[in-house]
Design an enzyme around this catalytic site. Structure first.
Site, PDB file in Angstrom:
ATOM      1  N   SER A 137     -33.965  -1.596  74.932  1.00 25.73           N
ATOM      2  CA  SER A 137     -33.058  -2.741  74.799  1.00 25.73           C
ATOM      3  C   SER A 137     -31.634  -2.208  74.765  1.00 25.73           C
ATOM      4  CB  SER A 137     -33.351  -3.492  73.493  1.00 25.73           C
ATOM      5  OG  SER A 137     -32.343  -4.449  73.214  1.00 25.73           O
ATOM      6  N   TYR A 160     -35.876  -4.258  64.469  1.00 23.65           N
ATOM      7  CA  TYR A 160     -36.048  -4.318  65.920  1.00 23.65           C
ATOM      8  C   TYR A 160     -35.093  -3.349  66.613  1.00 23.65           C
ATOM      9  CZ  TYR A 160     -36.043  -6.062  70.710  1.00 23.65           C
ATOM     10  OH  TYR A 160     -36.120  -6.152  72.079  1.00 23.65           O
TER      11      TYR A 160
END
Length: 259
Positions: free
Chosen positions: A138, A151
């Site tokens: 990400s 996360y």
């Protein structure tokens, strides 16, 4: 990575980025095994596609991963690409004591899942021609979303792990990292329609175009992620962190007002 004729195992293939990329790979001539926890979603994603196969797996379950890996190479001996895409994301308030179940599940799925599945299939992949391992990280691996700290940390960890994996496998198995920006999926509530996030089809098309290049880039980066990917390199990390934090807070507030 070959531009067609692969047999790809795609985790998290029943929705979102996993489903969209599985369809792109299938359309270009690859066989795709889509894996996830919800059979109904997998069957819907595979409907009408004769070289797409749904299989159930919970990557959070270590024993299930090992058993699955043994079976999948029997069922699909031509398997040559592992695409570690499955992941979850939750928002967390670190300033007060809380139940850590969500954080622990995020670590189990986002970090241990790819590590376990790669480990379980590494012997098979190392013996395959044109083998590749793909990880999905990400833009938040480079600048964290402070509202989703676990996360963000898991994606930073998998980025680092991918660098080590690529170096150890140099000349043997291709290792590729896909680092998405914010994409309109159901990863978090309201995200599928959130303004400022990249439309899913546009993201999948851009990624597929880069996978069509020869040689395949080691990092698959769409233009929209460079705001995060290059922040530290360009000396604007603190500014980017503040912008990201403020923007995310506003988006969540706007979303709550419309619920």
């Amino acid at each position: 990575m070959k531009t067609s004729g692969n047999t790809i195992l795609m985790t998290g293939g029943g929705s979102g980025i996993g489903e969209a990329l599985a369809h792109r790979f299938h359309d270009r001539g690859d066989t795709v095994i889509i894996v996830g926890r919800r059979l109904e979603a997998l069957q819907r994603a595979a409907k009408g596609r004769d070289r797409m196969y749904p299989m159930i797996l919970d990557v959070e379950d270590a024993a299930a991963v090992d058993q699955f890996a043994k079976q999948v190479v029997v069922d699909f001996p031509a398997l040559n690409v592992l695409f570690n895409n499955a992941g979850i994301m939750t928002f967390e308030d670190l300033t007060r004591r809380r139940d850590l179940a969500d954080a622990e599940a995020t670590i189990a799925i986002n970090i241990l899942g790819p590590i376990r599945l790669t480990n379980a299939l590494v012997g098979h992949l190392a013996g395959q021609p044109d083998a590749a391992i793909v990880t999905v990280t990400s833009g938040l691996a480079y600048v964290p979303l402070v509202a989703a700290p676990t996360y963000s940390a898991t994606k930073a960890a998998i980025h680092s792990y991918t660098v080590s994996l690529r170096t150890q496998f140099a000349g043997k198995v291709e290792v590729i990292e896909v680092a998405p920006p914010g994409v309109q999926t159901d990863l978090t509530p309201g995200q599928a329609n959130r303004p400022g996030y990249m439309p899913l089809d546009a993201f999948a098309d851009a990624v597929a175009a880069q996978f069509a290049q020869q040689p395949t880039p080691h990092e698959i980066l769409v233009d929209e992620v460079n705001f995060l990917r290059l922040a530290e390199r360009e000396g604007r990390f603190d500014e980017t962190l503040k912008t990201l934090t403020d923007r995310a807070a506003k988006q969540r507030a706007d979303g709550e007002r419309h619920e």
